[in-house]
Design a protein around this motif. Structure first.
Motif, PDB file in Angstrom:
ATOM      1  N   TYR A 170      61.216  18.056 -14.084  1.00  0.00           N
ATOM      2  CA  TYR A 170      60.663  17.216 -13.027  1.00  0.00           C
ATOM      3  C   TYR A 170      59.952  15.986 -13.591  1.00  0.00           C
ATOM      4  N   ALA A 171      60.248  14.823 -13.022  1.00  0.00           N
ATOM      5  CA  ALA A 171      59.666  13.566 -13.490  1.00  0.00           C
ATOM      6  C   ALA A 171      58.342  13.294 -12.790  1.00  0.00           C
ATOM      7  N   LYS A 172      57.293  13.229 -13.580  1.00  0.00           N
ATOM      8  CA  LYS A 172      55.999  12.748 -13.104  1.00  0.00           C
ATOM      9  C   LYS A 172      55.829  11.364 -13.708  1.00  0.00           C
ATOM     10  N   GLY A 173      55.951  10.343 -12.858  1.00  0.00           N
ATOM     11  CA  GLY A 173      56.140   9.011 -13.400  1.00  0.00           C
ATOM     12  C   GLY A 173      55.103   7.984 -12.996  1.00  0.00           C
ATOM     13  N   ALA A 174      55.148   6.865 -13.722  1.00  0.00           N
ATOM     14  CA  ALA A 174      54.314   5.707 -13.419  1.00  0.00           C
ATOM     15  C   ALA A 174      55.105   4.445 -13.741  1.00  0.00           C
ATOM     16  N   ASP A 175      55.081   3.485 -12.821  1.00  0.00           N
ATOM     17  CA  ASP A 175      55.586   2.151 -13.106  1.00  0.00           C
ATOM     18  C   ASP A 175      54.423   1.363 -13.700  1.00  0.00           C
ATOM     19  N   VAL A 176      54.577   0.933 -14.945  1.00  0.00           N
ATOM     20  CA  VAL A 176      53.499   0.209 -15.639  1.00  0.00           C
ATOM     21  C   VAL A 176      53.983  -1.162 -16.101  1.00  0.00           C
ATOM     22  N   SER A 177      54.838  -1.782 -15.308  1.00  0.00           N
ATOM     23  CA  SER A 177      55.467  -3.034 -15.715  1.00  0.00           C
ATOM     24  C   SER A 177      54.475  -4.163 -15.971  1.00  0.00           C
TER      25      SER A 177
ATOM     26  N   ILE B  53      46.844   7.544 -22.361  1.00  0.00           N
ATOM     27  CA  ILE B  53      46.032   7.978 -21.219  1.00  0.00           C
ATOM     28  C   ILE B  53      46.913   8.617 -20.152  1.00  0.00           C
ATOM     29  N   LEU B  54      48.011   7.956 -19.842  1.00  0.00           N
ATOM     30  CA  LEU B  54      48.896   8.478 -18.803  1.00  0.00           C
ATOM     31  C   LEU B  54      49.533   9.798 -19.215  1.00  0.00           C
ATOM     32  N   LYS B  55      49.939   9.899 -20.467  1.00  0.00           N
ATOM     33  CA  LYS B  55      50.555  11.141 -20.933  1.00  0.00           C
ATOM     34  C   LYS B  55      49.566  12.297 -20.833  1.00  0.00           C
ATOM     35  N   ASP B  56      48.302  12.033 -21.155  1.00  0.00           N
ATOM     36  CA  ASP B  56      47.277  13.069 -21.054  1.00  0.00           C
ATOM     37  C   ASP B  56      47.005  13.474 -19.608  1.00  0.00           C
ATOM     38  N   LYS B  57      47.397  12.623 -18.664  1.00  0.00           N
ATOM     39  CA  LYS B  57      47.268  12.944 -17.242  1.00  0.00           C
ATOM     40  C   LYS B  57      48.526  13.617 -16.680  1.00  0.00           C
ATOM     41  N   GLY B  58      49.487  13.898 -17.538  1.00  0.00           N
ATOM     42  CA  GLY B  58      50.683  14.606 -17.091  1.00  0.00           C
ATOM     43  C   GLY B  58      51.887  13.729 -16.849  1.00  0.00           C
ATOM     44  N   ILE B  59      51.755  12.418 -17.024  1.00  0.00           N
ATOM     45  CA  ILE B  59      52.890  11.512 -16.813  1.00  0.00           C
ATOM     46  C   ILE B  59      53.896  11.698 -17.943  1.00  0.00           C
TER      47      ILE B  59
ATOM     48  N   PHE C  97      56.783   8.806  -8.657  1.00  0.00           N
ATOM     49  CA  PHE C  97      56.253   7.762  -9.532  1.00  0.00           C
ATOM     50  C   PHE C  97      55.132   6.993  -8.831  1.00  0.00           C
ATOM     51  N   TYR C  98      53.987   6.867  -9.507  1.00  0.00           N
ATOM     52  CA  TYR C  98      52.916   5.996  -8.997  1.00  0.00           C
ATOM     53  C   TYR C  98      53.241   4.565  -9.409  1.00  0.00           C
ATOM     54  N   TRP C  99      53.078   3.627  -8.481  1.00  0.00           N
ATOM     55  CA  TRP C  99      53.380   2.234  -8.785  1.00  0.00           C
ATOM     56  C   TRP C  99      52.139   1.524  -9.325  1.00  0.00           C
ATOM     57  N   GLU C 100      52.209   1.122 -10.587  1.00  0.00           N
ATOM     58  CA  GLU C 100      51.153   0.379 -11.276  1.00  0.00           C
ATOM     59  C   GLU C 100      49.766   1.031 -11.119  1.00  0.00           C
ATOM     60  N   PRO C 101      49.635   2.302 -11.512  1.00  0.00           N
ATOM     61  CA  PRO C 101      48.333   2.968 -11.364  1.00  0.00           C
ATOM     62  C   PRO C 101      47.244   2.307 -12.186  1.00  0.00           C
TER      63      PRO C 101
ATOM     64  N   GLY D  91      38.148   0.664 -15.566  1.00  0.00           N
ATOM     65  CA  GLY D  91      39.378   0.846 -16.333  1.00  0.00           C
ATOM     66  C   GLY D  91      39.698   2.283 -16.667  1.00  0.00           C
ATOM     67  N   LYS D  92      39.118   3.234 -15.911  1.00  0.00           N
ATOM     68  CA  LYS D  92      39.372   4.659 -16.132  1.00  0.00           C
ATOM     69  C   LYS D  92      40.184   5.228 -14.975  1.00  0.00           C
ATOM     70  N   PRO D  93      40.981   6.262 -15.220  1.00  0.00           N
ATOM     71  CA  PRO D  93      41.752   6.882 -14.129  1.00  0.00           C
ATOM     72  C   PRO D  93      40.827   7.470 -13.066  1.00  0.00           C
ATOM     73  N   THR D  94      41.212   7.320 -11.810  1.00  0.00           N
ATOM     74  CA  THR D  94      40.507   8.009 -10.736  1.00  0.00           C
ATOM     75  C   THR D  94      41.048   9.434 -10.614  1.00  0.00           C
ATOM     76  N   VAL D  95      40.455  10.197  -9.722  1.00  0.00           N
ATOM     77  CA  VAL D  95      40.924  11.572  -9.513  1.00  0.00           C
ATOM     78  C   VAL D  95      42.333  11.605  -8.928  1.00  0.00           C
ATOM     79  N   ALA D  96      42.817  10.469  -8.419  1.00  0.00           N
ATOM     80  CA  ALA D  96      44.188  10.437  -7.899  1.00  0.00           C
ATOM     81  C   ALA D  96      45.177  10.849  -8.981  1.00  0.00           C
ATOM     82  N   MET D  97      44.918  10.455 -10.228  1.00  0.00           N
ATOM     83  CA  MET D  97      45.843  10.764 -11.312  1.00  0.00           C
ATOM     84  C   MET D  97      45.840  12.252 -11.676  1.00  0.00           C
ATOM     85  N   ASP D  98      44.823  12.968 -11.231  1.00  0.00           N
ATOM     86  CA  ASP D  98      44.784  14.412 -11.515  1.00  0.00           C
ATOM     87  C   ASP D  98      45.904  15.145 -10.794  1.00  0.00           C
ATOM     88  N   ALA D  99      46.522  14.509  -9.810  1.00  0.00           N
ATOM     89  CA  ALA D  99      47.636  15.142  -9.100  1.00  0.00           C
ATOM     90  C   ALA D  99      48.796  15.447 -10.032  1.00  0.00           C
TER      91      ALA D  99
END
Length: 337
Positions: free
Chosen positions: A31-38, A63-69, A304-308, A326-334
């Motif tokens: 399963y893809a847990k993704g982020a667009d970081v363009s 940071i994103l990988k540690d959040k499961g992305i 995929f989250y768009w530009e988190p 510049g820190k992840p919110t709890v939204a990224m804990d999903a």
């Protein structure tokens, strides 16, 4: 419903002969847990920094990988005036994703700038081409970008042929409400370009408003009737804190219909919610992931989250998932296991 993930363990012998337990890498196809970081290279160029939840400055991909992305989505523009999102910039970001052992989704806009439901402008270099030449340009651009990636041993697992093509792309020639046949032929040109470079890459046709079943039936019935091929139905979903539950329910019904009607796999290519509603956003993402995973025959591929990482209203965008420090919110804990 709680979801328990069990890591698969393997064994290997060390130089001294002891048996060491180690986690197997996440296999392709999970399963893809993704982020667009363009935006990341553009943000870094003006000094934007990123911090983990503990406030330690780190590379965004870490940071994103540690959040499961586990997957990165990157948009491609043909000849943007700033250079960002051109082939060289996409390649630089894709190399970072590969170095982080992340998978890649490439998102062709077939424009020099934003392509979305409100605008699908031709690249300047293609503006005066006849339709036969325009189809050839779609194919050759697709091939050129994917070949540049392949030269660096980067094979995107998924490739979007167009971005939020609710009424087609490359207007007015490929405007679906004007000529669904032309739109289908452009999609097919992109499809064939993808498969000629990487036959295993899955082609995504991406439409916004994932809750709108009538829109999706109109587009995909039209593409099918005109001979276009695709592998994955891509959706965007941007609800509010007040209506996300209802929108997710509608989206699930639409996803199930896409599976039943076309046999397609389904991916939520973009999600987002105002950064101020981080708790609601976390709950929304967890719920839409569960719904996407519930599709028959494992047809749900990812979210995929768009530009988190956009914060402090970067470029006026207020739907990120990083706070003003510049820190992840709890939204990224999903996305955490």
């Amino acid at each position: 419903m709680a979801i328990i993930l069990i890591a698969t363990l393997g064994c290997k012998k060390t130089i001294k002969g002891e048996t060491q337990i180690y986690p197997e890498p996440d296999p392709v196809g999970t399963y893809a847990k993704g982020a667009d970081v363009s935006w990341v290279t553009e943000m870094e160029a003006v000094g934007q920094k990123f911090f983990n939840s503990a406030g330690v400055q780190q590379d965004l991909f870490t940071i994103l990988k540690d959040k499961g992305i586990n997957t990165i989505r990157l948009r491609v523009w043909v000849n943007p005036t700033t250079g960002y999102n051109n082939t060289a910039d996409v390649l630089a970001k894709a190399k970072r994703a590969k170095a982080a052992n992340m998978r890649v989704l490439i998102d062709f806009h077939y424009s020099d700038s934003w392509a979305d439901p409100a605008q699908q402008n031709k690249p300047a270099a293609w503006a005066n081409q006849d339709f036969t030449t325009l189809k050839a340009s779609v194919r050759s651009h697709t091939v050129a970008v994917l070949t540049a990636l392949k030269a660096e041993n980067i094979i995107p697992e998924w490739v979007q042929v167009g971005n939020e093509t609710n009424d087609g792309m490359l207007w007015n020639d490929g405007k679906a409400s004007v000529s669904m046949k032309n739109f289908a032929e452009l999609i097919q040109a992109g499809y064939e370009g993808v498969k000629s470079v990487n036959p295993a890459s899955k082609v995504v046709v991406h439409i916004s408003n994932g809750f709108d079943n009538s829109l999706f039936r109109w587009i995909f019935d039209g593409l099918k009737a005109n001979g276009a091929k695709w592998d994955v139905v891509g959706m965007s979903l941007y609800p509010t804190a007040a209506d996300w539950s209802a929108k997710n329910t509608q989206c699930l019904a639409n996803m199930n219909d896409m599976v039943a009607r076309y046999g397609s796999e389904v991916m939520i290519c973009e999600v987002g919610m105002p950064v101020a509603d981080a708790v609601a956003c976390r709950d929304f993402i967890k719920d839409i992931m569960a719904k996407n995973k519930s599709l028959a025959n494992n047809k749900g591929l990812g979210v995929f989250y768009w530009e988190p990482q956009s914060y402090n209203s970067w470029s006026g965008y207020k739907l990120g998932a990083f706070d003003d420090s510049g820190k992840p919110t709890v939204a990224m804990d999903a996305f955490l296991p």
